[in-house]
Structures are given as C-alpha cells and as structure tokens.
Write an enzyme that holds these catalytic residues in place. Sequence first.
Site, PDB file in Angstrom:
ATOM      1  CG  ASP A 181      -0.159  -0.062   2.528  1.00 22.19           C
ATOM      2  OD1 ASP A 181       0.787  -0.874   2.606  1.00 22.19           O
ATOM      3  OD2 ASP A 181      -0.472   0.690   3.463  1.00 22.19           O
ATOM      4  CD  GLU A 182      -1.225   4.569   2.966  1.00 26.33           C
ATOM      5  OE1 GLU A 182      -2.134   5.363   3.199  1.00 26.33           O
ATOM      6  OE2 GLU A 182      -0.515   4.074   3.853  1.00 26.33           O
TER       7      GLU A 182
END
Length: 530
Positions: free
Chosen positions: A343-344
């Site tokens: 993620d991210e």
Amino acid sequence: MKSSRVGGLGLLVALAASSCARPAPIARPAPPPLDAMHRVIPIPVSVVASTGNSFVVGPATAIVVTPDEAEAIEIGRFLSDLIGTAAGPETPQVVGGEGTIPEGSIHLTLDAAAATGDEGYELEIAPNGVVIAAEQPAGLFYGVQTLRQLLPPFVEYDAVRLDAARSVGVPAVTIVDGPRFAWRGSMLDVARHFHSVDDVKRYLDLMALYKMNRLHLHLADDQGWRLEIASWPNLTTHGGSTEVGGGPGGYYTRADYADIVEYARRRFITIVPEIDMPGHTNAALASYAELNCDGVAPPLYTGTNVGFSTLCVDKDVTYRFIDDVVRELATLTPGDYIHIGGDEVERLSEAEYAAFIERAQAIVLRHGKQVIGWDEIAHAQLAPGTVVQHWRPRESPVPAIAQGAKIIASSADRTYLDMKYTPQTPLGLSWAGFIDVRTAYAWDPATLYDGIDDSSILGVEAPIWSETIAHLSDIERMAFPRLPAIAEIAWSPEDRRSYDDFSRRLGAQAPRWSALGVNYYRAPEILWER
Ligand code: TNX
C-alpha cells in the site's frame, strides 16, 4: 426545589407527584425484555425455539466428548473452564466417551454425518440434555460459543463459578448454523504501537466469542519491525526499538510468535502475518544501510506520515532480504497466506511498483505460501490464488476480481476500527469518515460495489491501525461494539440481518463485556442492558 433539569410535562408530573421530593431523573425507556435466544451474535442461520423447559446446567453436569479425540476434548475443556466450579477446573468433568451418553449431559460430538461443513454445527438444547454436533472441530468450537452466549453473563467472571446454589438454565432450542464467508478477520497494527503477547491473546479471546477466525498482524511499518528474523537481527534490535511518539517499541521473539500462533489455533483462529513492502519500510531501512539505494541508513521514525519510504527495487540484496524474511516467516506460519502489504507507495513509478510486487509474489509462492496484498497490488500481474484486501473506499475491487483474485472486504469507511465513532471520540483518525455502529453494520460486501457477488468475496476483515492506539484498553474501546458488527456481516446470511434487531442483541452484550472487563464504548444510540 431544584427542577431545572426537568422541563415541560416532566416538571408538571414531578410537581403533581410530590411538592417537596426532588424530581425523578429523566427516565430512559427500559430495553424491551429479550428472550435468552435473542442474545446471540452473529445471528445463527436457523433457530427453532422449543416450547419445553430449559436445560439446567450445574456443577454436576458432565461434558461428554465423542469420539475421544484430542482436539475435541480440548473444546470440551474450554466449555468446562467456562462453567467449571470454583472448586476445580476439571468440574464439570470432561469425559471422552463411546457408548451411551448419560442423561443430563452436554454432548459434543464430531460426526461426519452431521453434514455441517468445515465450520458449521448443530446445537440442540432439550430439558434432558444438550448436543452439539459438527463435522469438524471448528464447528464444535462455534457451537460452544453459541451455548456460551446463551448462558448468563456471570459465568464469564473468573472468580464466579457454578456451584450447588448457582445452576443456570439455557432455553430449549434447535440451532443449525454455519458461516457465510470463510474469512472473518480483524487486523492489529503492532508496528505503529507495539502490543504485547498478552494483549494479542486477550484480543484473540474476544474475537473467538464472535466466531472470528483470522487475526492479521501488521508486523512491520515505518515506525517499527516487530518480529525477530534470525538472519537479519538488526531488524528488531534496532528497528524494533521505538514506536509512534518515541516510546520503547518492542518485538516478538520467534518463541513469542509461536506462542501467539498456538494460542490462536486453540481458538480456531489463523494468524496472518504481514510484512508491508516496498513502502512502509523505514524501520528496515534504518536497520540495514545496504537496503537503501544510496547505501545510507535513515534515522528511526516515530511520526505518522505515510508514503515516504521504499525498499530499493533495483538492488539484488533487496530480494535476498525478502527471501530470508519470507523463508523464516513461512516456517512460523501454519496458515496458507503471507501478506506483503503493497500500500501507499509514492516513491516508485507504476512500472517499478508492479515489477516489485511480481518479484515479491514469486518469492512467497516459492516458499509454499499464497499472497495477500492491499488493493494497490492489482496494478501488478497477480498469480492464481493471490488475494486482494480491498481498503480504499473510492476504488472498486472489480479490476482485482477481473484478474481472478478473491477479495477481502475491508473498505475503510465501514470496517476501519481506528476511525472515530463521532467527532467527539478522543482516540482514532477520521480520514475515512466517522463510523458509528449503524455505519459499521448496515452494509453488505456483495452490494457495496457494482459487479461483485459472494463468489468473489473471501470474507470481511476489520483493521485497527494504531497511530493513536497505544494500549489494550484503547483497542477494546475502538473494537467494541463495532467488531461484533463486522463478525455478524462475515458470518450471518444477509437476509437474517437487520440493524434494529442487531442493535438489540448488541445491547444485550453489555453485561457479558462487563464481566469480561471489556472497555467498550457505550454508544448512546444503543440500549445497553444492565
Ligand atoms: C491507511 S490502510 C494505511 C495505513 C494507516 C491507515 C490509518 C492501509 C493499507 N494503509 O498505513 O495506518 O490508513 O487509518
């Protein structure tokens, strides 16, 4: 006369009733009486109440387990511990038996003919005995959890046990039950704030009451690396030495971790480990300079920003590192899955990101495990069997499903237990909105997005990110009462669920949570039973 808190009609009534007494406090309507059956969360598939008398449980009640087999006996002991007398943990007796079952006993039976599937059970309560039948041990365990919720909450007190003066009745009923989804999970972020083995065990105990079966541990992030890896010891000695806010952090030794895995197993919960990569890796980068593209280790990080760190995707050592970590983790992991985060990531191009995820995925597969990743991993080519954990409310999970992936439903605006309940909630974040009990409950994973149905959903999971969650009491405060809402979505058929009915059953949990010492949030919209 002090009457300022009673206005309008209330004031008149108070005046009429007595000219000198203090006004009665404003009465909240008493919760409508609930029959015992109306306490069970998640609501079972089928419940048929009998008109007959209830079954009476007392210190002499025997628990008979057939066949006499270790895993089933263990479940009998769980029940016996719950209703045992203060005189000794072995009463009521757990008897592994064949042949005739004595009148008045609680009979747990593993029976292929029960045809209850992997996790289902049948529970029959009659005046002359209780039978829980299941094809598999997990089903027996869940049948015991249902029986537990039908017993009065005081059985949960450690110090109070049944004795001759205190036997209790459970209503005569036949329940046939089994889960809608195989994956009924929660996640603890032990990286932003470290949480001890005992705290994790306590959370496992509370999950088990609601038939949840996966605990995902977010074991590494920018602020800390929490699992001992023998081949890269600095990860924990240095990378585990702090946490958000600069506290001392901590980590699980391999023995600690094995202890958690075993404790979970005895509650039919699989631990799902996550090592987040290539982003959320500052703790690793700070521990080993060679993992950085410039060869310089950054300082440890104790803030709460995201997106700034990444492993060096061009270096071979990065993939030797991942290979070592995954190899060690796989030996500690009885479950099928290793979560690789994903993620991210803000510091890589899409092509670099996708290539990295594909290499990490291949490493996990080589070590005999399947991959789970946050929904961004759908930008990469997913292998058959890879699972996508959907979390971003504005992104549809359909592209992942189009690749053949199954979905874990964790939409942040419904399932994130680190979101505040209301603007007044002291703990938690609010980037995905405020999540009151109705918001947590009144949705369905199959209709949240167009183009999906149950066949593409593995299940539901409720994460607790811990930027603001430093203590077990904080975890409990955020998880209760919303965790049982998620548990019911994951277990119960959609057509059995309604918010009004759920909120009544939820209110009936309060005495049990008090007995268990749970620091729950008394959401004002729920009529909490006293
Ligand atoms: C987003 S959810 C994150 C986490 C944060 C969380 C806070 C996800 C995959 N990433 O890094 O802790 O929001 O709610």
